[in-house]
Design a protein around this motif. Structure first.
Motif, PDB file in Angstrom:
ATOM      1  N   ARG A  30       0.807  -1.222   0.000  1.00 53.27           N
ATOM      2  CA  ARG A  30       0.000   0.000   0.000  1.00 53.27           C
ATOM      3  C   ARG A  30       0.843   1.277   0.000  1.00 53.27           C
ATOM      4  NH1 ARG A  30      -5.480  -1.000   1.968  1.00 53.27           N
ATOM      5  NH2 ARG A  30      -5.735  -3.233   2.088  1.00 53.27           N
ATOM      6  N   LEU A  31       2.161   1.124   0.050  1.00 51.43           N
ATOM      7  CA  LEU A  31       3.033   2.293   0.021  1.00 51.43           C
ATOM      8  C   LEU A  31       3.016   2.915  -1.371  1.00 51.43           C
ATOM      9  CD1 LEU A  31       6.139   0.965   1.975  1.00 51.43           C
ATOM     10  CD2 LEU A  31       4.447   2.632   2.787  1.00 51.43           C
ATOM     11  N   PRO A  32       3.180   4.236  -1.448  1.00 53.23           N
ATOM     12  CA  PRO A  32       3.226   4.886  -2.764  1.00 53.23           C
ATOM     13  C   PRO A  32       4.436   4.417  -3.578  1.00 53.23           C
ATOM     14  CG  PRO A  32       3.198   6.511  -0.975  1.00 53.23           C
ATOM     15  CD  PRO A  32       3.292   5.175  -0.346  1.00 53.23           C
ATOM     16  N   ALA A  33       4.314   4.493  -4.874  1.00 51.56           N
ATOM     17  CA  ALA A  33       5.376   4.030  -5.776  1.00 51.56           C
ATOM     18  C   ALA A  33       6.688   4.781  -5.553  1.00 51.56           C
ATOM     19  CB  ALA A  33       4.929   4.164  -7.222  1.00 51.56           C
ATOM     20  N   TRP A  34       6.636   6.066  -5.225  1.00 52.53           N
ATOM     21  CA  TRP A  34       7.875   6.825  -5.040  1.00 52.53           C
ATOM     22  C   TRP A  34       8.658   6.334  -3.825  1.00 52.53           C
ATOM     23  CZ3 TRP A  34       8.568   9.743  -0.631  1.00 52.53           C
ATOM     24  CH2 TRP A  34       7.430  10.069   0.103  1.00 52.53           C
ATOM     25  N   ILE A  35       7.993   5.738  -2.838  1.00 51.65           N
ATOM     26  CA  ILE A  35       8.704   5.156  -1.695  1.00 51.65           C
ATOM     27  C   ILE A  35       9.316   3.820  -2.110  1.00 51.65           C
ATOM     28  CG2 ILE A  35       8.394   4.076   0.572  1.00 51.65           C
ATOM     29  CD1 ILE A  35       6.491   6.298   1.310  1.00 51.65           C
ATOM     30  N   LYS A  36       8.630   3.078  -2.951  1.00 51.07           N
ATOM     31  CA  LYS A  36       9.114   1.774  -3.393  1.00 51.07           C
ATOM     32  C   LYS A  36      10.262   1.883  -4.392  1.00 51.07           C
ATOM     33  CE  LYS A  36       4.563  -0.329  -2.969  1.00 51.07           C
ATOM     34  NZ  LYS A  36       3.518  -1.042  -3.714  1.00 51.07           N
ATOM     35  N   SER A  37      10.388   3.016  -5.037  1.00 52.54           N
ATOM     36  CA  SER A  37      11.400   3.195  -6.069  1.00 52.54           C
ATOM     37  C   SER A  37      12.804   3.252  -5.469  1.00 52.54           C
ATOM     38  CB  SER A  37      11.121   4.487  -6.841  1.00 52.54           C
ATOM     39  OG  SER A  37      12.152   4.732  -7.760  1.00 52.54           O
ATOM     40  N   GLY A  38      13.703   2.446  -6.021  1.00 49.94           N
ATOM     41  CA  GLY A  38      15.080   2.417  -5.550  1.00 49.94           C
ATOM     42  C   GLY A  38      15.827   3.717  -5.782  1.00 49.94           C
ATOM     43  N   LYS A  39      15.396   4.492  -6.776  1.00 51.43           N
ATOM     44  CA  LYS A  39      16.115   5.734  -7.072  1.00 51.43           C
ATOM     45  C   LYS A  39      15.930   6.778  -5.963  1.00 51.43           C
ATOM     46  CE  LYS A  39      12.572   7.983  -9.839  1.00 51.43           C
ATOM     47  NZ  LYS A  39      12.237   8.526 -11.141  1.00 51.43           N
ATOM     48  N   ASN A  40      14.942   6.594  -5.105  1.00 47.26           N
ATOM     49  CA  ASN A  40      14.700   7.537  -4.012  1.00 47.26           C
ATOM     50  C   ASN A  40      15.278   7.064  -2.681  1.00 47.26           C
ATOM     51  OD1 ASN A  40      13.174   9.245  -5.689  1.00 47.26           O
ATOM     52  ND2 ASN A  40      11.386   7.950  -5.405  1.00 47.26           N
ATOM     53  N   ARG A  41      15.984   5.950  -2.686  1.00 43.59           N
ATOM     54  CA  ARG A  41      16.458   5.318  -1.448  1.00 43.59           C
ATOM     55  C   ARG A  41      17.283   6.265  -0.569  1.00 43.59           C
ATOM     56  NH1 ARG A  41      18.486   0.319  -3.184  1.00 43.59           N
ATOM     57  NH2 ARG A  41      16.426  -0.476  -2.748  1.00 43.59           N
ATOM     58  N   GLU A  42      18.306   6.899  -1.130  1.00 42.57           N
ATOM     59  CA  GLU A  42      19.199   7.744  -0.323  1.00 42.57           C
ATOM     60  C   GLU A  42      18.453   8.901   0.327  1.00 42.57           C
ATOM     61  OE1 GLU A  42      22.944   9.084  -1.823  1.00 42.57           O
ATOM     62  OE2 GLU A  42      23.135   7.281  -3.063  1.00 42.57           O
ATOM     63  N   GLY A  43      17.654   9.603  -0.452  1.00 46.19           N
ATOM     64  CA  GLY A  43      16.905  10.741   0.079  1.00 46.19           C
ATOM     65  C   GLY A  43      15.899  10.328   1.146  1.00 46.19           C
ATOM     66  N   LEU A  44      15.232   9.203   0.911  1.00 43.22           N
ATOM     67  CA  LEU A  44      14.258   8.718   1.892  1.00 43.22           C
ATOM     68  C   LEU A  44      14.947   8.320   3.189  1.00 43.22           C
ATOM     69  CD1 LEU A  44      11.806   6.629  -0.263  1.00 43.22           C
ATOM     70  CD2 LEU A  44      11.219   8.490   1.255  1.00 43.22           C
ATOM     71  N   LEU A  45      16.083   7.650   3.106  1.00 46.55           N
ATOM     72  CA  LEU A  45      16.792   7.256   4.318  1.00 46.55           C
ATOM     73  C   LEU A  45      17.274   8.480   5.099  1.00 46.55           C
ATOM     74  CD1 LEU A  45      18.742   4.101   3.096  1.00 46.55           C
ATOM     75  CD2 LEU A  45      16.763   4.196   4.638  1.00 46.55           C
ATOM     76  N   ARG A  46      17.689   9.529   4.395  1.00 41.45           N
ATOM     77  CA  ARG A  46      18.075  10.774   5.085  1.00 41.45           C
ATOM     78  C   ARG A  46      16.872  11.396   5.785  1.00 41.45           C
ATOM     79  NH1 ARG A  46      21.220  11.783   0.464  1.00 41.45           N
ATOM     80  NH2 ARG A  46      19.591  13.116  -0.375  1.00 41.45           N
ATOM     81  N   ALA A  47      15.737  11.427   5.096  1.00 46.53           N
ATOM     82  CA  ALA A  47      14.518  11.994   5.686  1.00 46.53           C
ATOM     83  C   ALA A  47      14.052  11.171   6.887  1.00 46.53           C
ATOM     84  CB  ALA A  47      13.415  12.076   4.632  1.00 46.53           C
ATOM     85  N   LEU A  48      14.138   9.854   6.785  1.00 45.10           N
ATOM     86  CA  LEU A  48      13.733   8.992   7.900  1.00 45.10           C
ATOM     87  C   LEU A  48      14.679   9.164   9.090  1.00 45.10           C
ATOM     88  CD1 LEU A  48      12.745   5.799   5.896  1.00 45.10           C
ATOM     89  CD2 LEU A  48      11.201   7.358   7.100  1.00 45.10           C
ATOM     90  N   ALA A  49      15.959   9.401   8.823  1.00 45.88           N
ATOM     91  CA  ALA A  49      16.917   9.653   9.905  1.00 45.88           C
ATOM     92  C   ALA A  49      16.568  10.953  10.635  1.00 45.88           C
ATOM     93  CB  ALA A  49      18.341   9.708   9.356  1.00 45.88           C
ATOM     94  N   LYS A  50      16.120  11.956   9.879  1.00 46.45           N
ATOM     95  CA  LYS A  50      15.706  13.215  10.512  1.00 46.45           C
ATOM     96  C   LYS A  50      14.475  12.993  11.389  1.00 46.45           C
ATOM     97  CE  LYS A  50      17.469  16.354   6.980  1.00 46.45           C
ATOM     98  NZ  LYS A  50      17.116  17.344   5.957  1.00 46.45           N
TER      99      LYS A  50
END
Length: 63
Positions: A30-50
């Motif tokens: 049920r997660l959005p496609a942009w979260i599932k996309s590997g190309k967004n991994r680095e940015g998402l991990l930085r945001a989750l760390a914040k």
């Protein structure tokens, strides 16, 4: 967002290989496609760390 949800998202985003489930039978499906996309991994991990840094240190566990 609580610590348990945050941990799930961190683990999911960081995973190189992800299992798939048909018909929305898993939370990850049920997660959005942009979260599932590997190309967004680095940015998402930085945001989750914040977000993790904003969690209270001694937050009581939720049942």
């Amino acid at each position: 967002m609580n610590e348990q949800h945050l941990r799930f998202l961190e683990d999911y985003v960081a995973a190189c290989v992800r299992e798939t489930s048909p018909f929305n039978s898993a939370i990850a499906s049920r997660l959005p496609a942009w979260i599932k996309s590997g190309k967004n991994r680095e940015g998402l991990l930085r945001a989750l760390a914040k977000l993790r840094a904003r969690l209270p240190e001694n937050m009581p566990p939720k049942a």
